[in-house]
Design a protein around this motif. Structure first.
Motif, PDB file in Angstrom:
ATOM      1  N   TYR A  12     -29.156   9.386 -47.126  1.00 39.70           N
ATOM      2  CA  TYR A  12     -28.799   8.216 -46.861  1.00 39.70           C
ATOM      3  C   TYR A  12     -29.688   7.034 -47.407  1.00 39.70           C
ATOM      4  CZ  TYR A  12     -26.729   4.249 -44.164  1.00 39.70           C
ATOM      5  OH  TYR A  12     -26.161   2.974 -43.829  1.00 39.70           O
ATOM      6  N   LEU A  13     -31.072   7.326 -47.123  1.00 40.93           N
ATOM      7  CA  LEU A  13     -32.014   6.300 -47.958  1.00 40.93           C
ATOM      8  C   LEU A  13     -31.766   6.414 -49.486  1.00 40.93           C
ATOM      9  CD1 LEU A  13     -34.461   4.205 -47.957  1.00 40.93           C
ATOM     10  CD2 LEU A  13     -35.934   6.479 -47.989  1.00 40.93           C
ATOM     11  N   THR A  14     -31.593   7.480 -50.119  1.00 40.54           N
ATOM     12  CA  THR A  14     -31.492   7.484 -51.477  1.00 40.54           C
ATOM     13  C   THR A  14     -30.216   7.000 -51.851  1.00 40.54           C
ATOM     14  OG1 THR A  14     -32.655   9.845 -51.261  1.00 40.54           O
ATOM     15  CG2 THR A  14     -31.340   9.137 -53.606  1.00 40.54           C
ATOM     16  N   ALA A  15     -29.124   7.146 -51.171  1.00 36.50           N
ATOM     17  CA  ALA A  15     -27.790   6.627 -51.557  1.00 36.50           C
ATOM     18  C   ALA A  15     -27.783   5.160 -51.279  1.00 36.50           C
ATOM     19  CB  ALA A  15     -26.697   7.370 -50.897  1.00 36.50           C
ATOM     20  N   PRO A  24     -23.401  -5.920 -56.619  1.00 40.93           N
ATOM     21  CA  PRO A  24     -22.074  -6.059 -55.837  1.00 40.93           C
ATOM     22  C   PRO A  24     -21.081  -5.025 -56.686  1.00 40.93           C
ATOM     23  CG  PRO A  24     -23.453  -8.049 -56.290  1.00 40.93           C
ATOM     24  CD  PRO A  24     -24.020  -7.114 -56.863  1.00 40.93           C
ATOM     25  N   GLN A  25     -21.239  -4.643 -57.736  1.00 42.35           N
ATOM     26  CA  GLN A  25     -20.235  -3.793 -58.319  1.00 42.35           C
ATOM     27  C   GLN A  25     -20.216  -2.333 -58.192  1.00 42.35           C
ATOM     28  OE1 GLN A  25     -22.079  -6.036 -60.039  1.00 42.35           O
ATOM     29  NE2 GLN A  25     -20.474  -7.550 -60.153  1.00 42.35           N
ATOM     30  N   SER A  26     -21.246  -2.075 -57.309  1.00 42.55           N
ATOM     31  CA  SER A  26     -21.493  -0.778 -56.769  1.00 42.55           C
ATOM     32  C   SER A  26     -20.347  -0.165 -55.984  1.00 42.55           C
ATOM     33  CB  SER A  26     -22.984  -0.400 -56.076  1.00 42.55           C
ATOM     34  OG  SER A  26     -22.933   0.866 -55.954  1.00 42.55           O
ATOM     35  N   GLY A  27     -19.760   0.968 -56.278  1.00 44.78           N
ATOM     36  CA  GLY A  27     -18.862   1.509 -55.434  1.00 44.78           C
ATOM     37  C   GLY A  27     -19.158   2.251 -54.016  1.00 44.78           C
ATOM     38  N   LEU A  28     -18.228   2.576 -53.350  1.00 45.59           N
ATOM     39  CA  LEU A  28     -18.582   2.691 -51.959  1.00 45.59           C
ATOM     40  C   LEU A  28     -18.438   4.135 -51.483  1.00 45.59           C
ATOM     41  CD1 LEU A  28     -17.420  -0.393 -50.108  1.00 45.59           C
ATOM     42  CD2 LEU A  28     -19.666   0.277 -50.385  1.00 45.59           C
ATOM     43  N   GLN A  29     -18.072   5.022 -52.501  1.00 40.80           N
ATOM     44  CA  GLN A  29     -18.013   6.475 -52.398  1.00 40.80           C
ATOM     45  C   GLN A  29     -19.107   7.000 -51.935  1.00 40.80           C
ATOM     46  OE1 GLN A  29     -15.115   8.317 -52.461  1.00 40.80           O
ATOM     47  NE2 GLN A  29     -14.102   6.471 -53.127  1.00 40.80           N
ATOM     48  N   PRO A  30     -20.426   6.780 -52.242  1.00 44.00           N
ATOM     49  CA  PRO A  30     -21.490   7.297 -51.513  1.00 44.00           C
ATOM     50  C   PRO A  30     -21.608   7.123 -49.990  1.00 44.00           C
ATOM     51  CG  PRO A  30     -22.149   6.444 -53.677  1.00 44.00           C
ATOM     52  CD  PRO A  30     -20.835   5.870 -53.468  1.00 44.00           C
ATOM     53  N   ALA A  31     -21.229   5.854 -49.650  1.00 45.52           N
ATOM     54  CA  ALA A  31     -21.333   5.600 -48.262  1.00 45.52           C
ATOM     55  C   ALA A  31     -20.190   6.255 -47.674  1.00 45.52           C
ATOM     56  CB  ALA A  31     -21.102   4.148 -48.242  1.00 45.52           C
ATOM     57  N   LEU A  32     -19.073   6.594 -48.104  1.00 43.77           N
ATOM     58  CA  LEU A  32     -17.945   7.477 -47.540  1.00 43.77           C
ATOM     59  C   LEU A  32     -18.476   8.813 -47.304  1.00 43.77           C
ATOM     60  CD1 LEU A  32     -14.863   6.326 -49.226  1.00 43.77           C
ATOM     61  CD2 LEU A  32     -15.251   5.971 -46.717  1.00 43.77           C
ATOM     62  N   ARG A  33     -19.167   9.549 -48.430  1.00 37.98           N
ATOM     63  CA  ARG A  33     -19.602  10.642 -48.100  1.00 37.98           C
ATOM     64  C   ARG A  33     -20.802  10.849 -47.100  1.00 37.98           C
ATOM     65  NH1 ARG A  33     -19.401  10.548 -54.021  1.00 37.98           N
ATOM     66  NH2 ARG A  33     -21.583   9.953 -54.000  1.00 37.98           N
ATOM     67  N   MET A  34     -21.549   9.740 -47.210  1.00 36.66           N
ATOM     68  CA  MET A  34     -22.649   9.800 -45.889  1.00 36.66           C
ATOM     69  C   MET A  34     -21.842   9.497 -44.474  1.00 36.66           C
ATOM     70  SD  MET A  34     -25.638   9.861 -47.308  1.00 36.66           S
ATOM     71  CE  MET A  34     -24.877  10.991 -48.201  1.00 36.66           C
ATOM     72  N   ALA A  79     -19.745   3.532 -44.135  1.00 35.49           N
ATOM     73  CA  ALA A  79     -20.139   4.797 -43.836  1.00 35.49           C
ATOM     74  C   ALA A  79     -19.694   5.023 -42.615  1.00 35.49           C
ATOM     75  CB  ALA A  79     -21.818   5.007 -43.826  1.00 35.49           C
ATOM     76  N   ASN A  80     -19.659   4.209 -41.636  1.00 30.74           N
ATOM     77  CA  ASN A  80     -19.486   4.167 -40.167  1.00 30.74           C
ATOM     78  C   ASN A  80     -17.634   4.204 -40.094  1.00 30.74           C
ATOM     79  OD1 ASN A  80     -20.065   4.166 -37.251  1.00 30.74           O
ATOM     80  ND2 ASN A  80     -19.287   2.283 -37.304  1.00 30.74           N
ATOM     81  N   THR A  81     -17.030   3.966 -40.946  1.00 28.84           N
ATOM     82  CA  THR A  81     -15.506   3.804 -40.849  1.00 28.84           C
ATOM     83  C   THR A  81     -15.127   5.294 -40.293  1.00 28.84           C
ATOM     84  OG1 THR A  81     -15.389   2.426 -42.718  1.00 28.84           O
ATOM     85  CG2 THR A  81     -13.442   3.399 -42.050  1.00 28.84           C
ATOM     86  N   ASN A 200     -22.532  18.966 -54.516  1.00 28.29           N
ATOM     87  CA  ASN A 200     -23.800  18.957 -53.303  1.00 28.29           C
ATOM     88  C   ASN A 200     -24.423  20.268 -53.312  1.00 28.29           C
ATOM     89  OD1 ASN A 200     -23.276  16.070 -53.184  1.00 28.29           O
ATOM     90  ND2 ASN A 200     -22.294  16.424 -51.266  1.00 28.29           N
ATOM     91  N   SER A 201     -25.092  20.433 -52.268  1.00 26.38           N
ATOM     92  CA  SER A 201     -25.901  21.780 -52.411  1.00 26.38           C
ATOM     93  C   SER A 201     -25.003  22.857 -51.600  1.00 26.38           C
ATOM     94  CB  SER A 201     -26.835  21.353 -51.324  1.00 26.38           C
ATOM     95  OG  SER A 201     -26.564  20.903 -49.914  1.00 26.38           O
ATOM     96  N   LYS A 202     -25.488  24.028 -51.884  1.00 30.16           N
ATOM     97  CA  LYS A 202     -24.692  25.051 -51.224  1.00 30.16           C
ATOM     98  C   LYS A 202     -24.735  25.251 -49.822  1.00 30.16           C
ATOM     99  CE  LYS A 202     -25.260  28.220 -55.370  1.00 30.16           C
ATOM    100  NZ  LYS A 202     -25.756  29.539 -55.778  1.00 30.16           N
ATOM    101  N   GLY A 203     -25.806  24.671 -49.430  1.00 32.04           N
ATOM    102  CA  GLY A 203     -26.085  24.782 -47.730  1.00 32.04           C
ATOM    103  C   GLY A 203     -24.912  23.886 -47.096  1.00 32.04           C
TER     104      GLY A 203
END
Length: 232
Positions: A12-15, A24-34, A79-81, A200-203
């Motif tokens: 979460y910190l990295t994302a 502001p132009q950054s997408g929110l897909q990483p937030a949804l993944r979190m 992310a909380n959605t 993402n990771s195999k785990g």
């Protein structure tokens, strides 16, 4: 579990840091993944808020207000959605179950009243028979009426029992469908998460697959219980 939450906190910190750098132009897909990962771990909004606060502290944004903190707030909200949507679905299911239980209670009262009437009819018939026995009056008309009353009582008893069985089966199907539908919704979310987890990771993939298996087993168990209740 703590290890998984710590791992999520680091991702979460990295994302969030990457999101703030892109502006502001950054997408929110990483937030949804979190958010999806948080739902998969069974975290609540307060848990995610703690993770977000830790990230702000690490990025030295916890005690200031500027454009970065606003972007960070948007990231957290997105992310909380999924957590909020999951809670909403659970509340709806609880309301439906409450209505079903209320209806069952009303039906039970009606059946209890019918049973009381049956018992009163049986008592009246017994009093009549005792009275006839004491007086030695076995008039054919009274006997015919008594036999007819017995017939009606048996028929009414059969109808009451049949109505009880039908109501139990109906409620069993409704409960089964409601819970199975909720589990299916969770499974659909997991399928979506699994599709996105290819990068993402195999785990993470293994954790999602295990969770899907648990959901499928839960749905099977619910249907088994529903069949047993329906067969009562």
């Amino acid at each position: 579990m703590k290890k998984k939450i710590n791992s999520l906190s680091q991702r979460y910190l990295t994302a969030l840091e990457k999101h703030l750098k892109q502006g502001p132009q950054s997408g929110l897909q990483p937030a949804l993944r979190m958010g999806r990962e948080a739902v998969a771990l069974g975290l609540e909004t307060l848990d995610l808020a703690r993770i977000h606060e830790q990230a702000l502290v690490a990025l030295e944004l916890s005690n200031i207000k500027n454009g970065f903190t606003k972007l960070a707030g948007i990231f957290f909200t997105e992310a909380n959605t999924l957590i909020e949507e999951t809670h909403h679905a659970a509340r709806q299911t609880k309301v439906r179950l409450g209505k079903l239980m209320t209806k069952l209670g009303e039906r039970t009262e009606e059946l209890a009243d019918s049973n009381r009437q049956l018992q009163q009819g049986v008592i009246r018939r017994k009093v009549m028979e005792d009275d006839f026995a004491r007086r030695g009056q076995r008039h054919q008309k009274s006997l015919d009426e008594s036999l007819e009353l017995q017939k009606r009582l048996r028929l009414l008893t059969h109808q009451v029992i049949a109505a009880q069985e039908d109501e139990r089966k109906k409620i069993s199907r409704e409960l089964q469908d409601e819970i199975a539908q909720t589990l299916l919704g969770i499974n659909v979310r997991l399928l979506s998460l699994k599709q996105e987890a290819r990068d993402n990771s195999k785990g993470l993939k293994k954790e999602i697959t295990t969770t899907q298996r648990l959901v499928a087993d839960s749905a099977w168990s619910v249907r088994q219980v529903g069949r047993k209740i329906g067969g009562l």
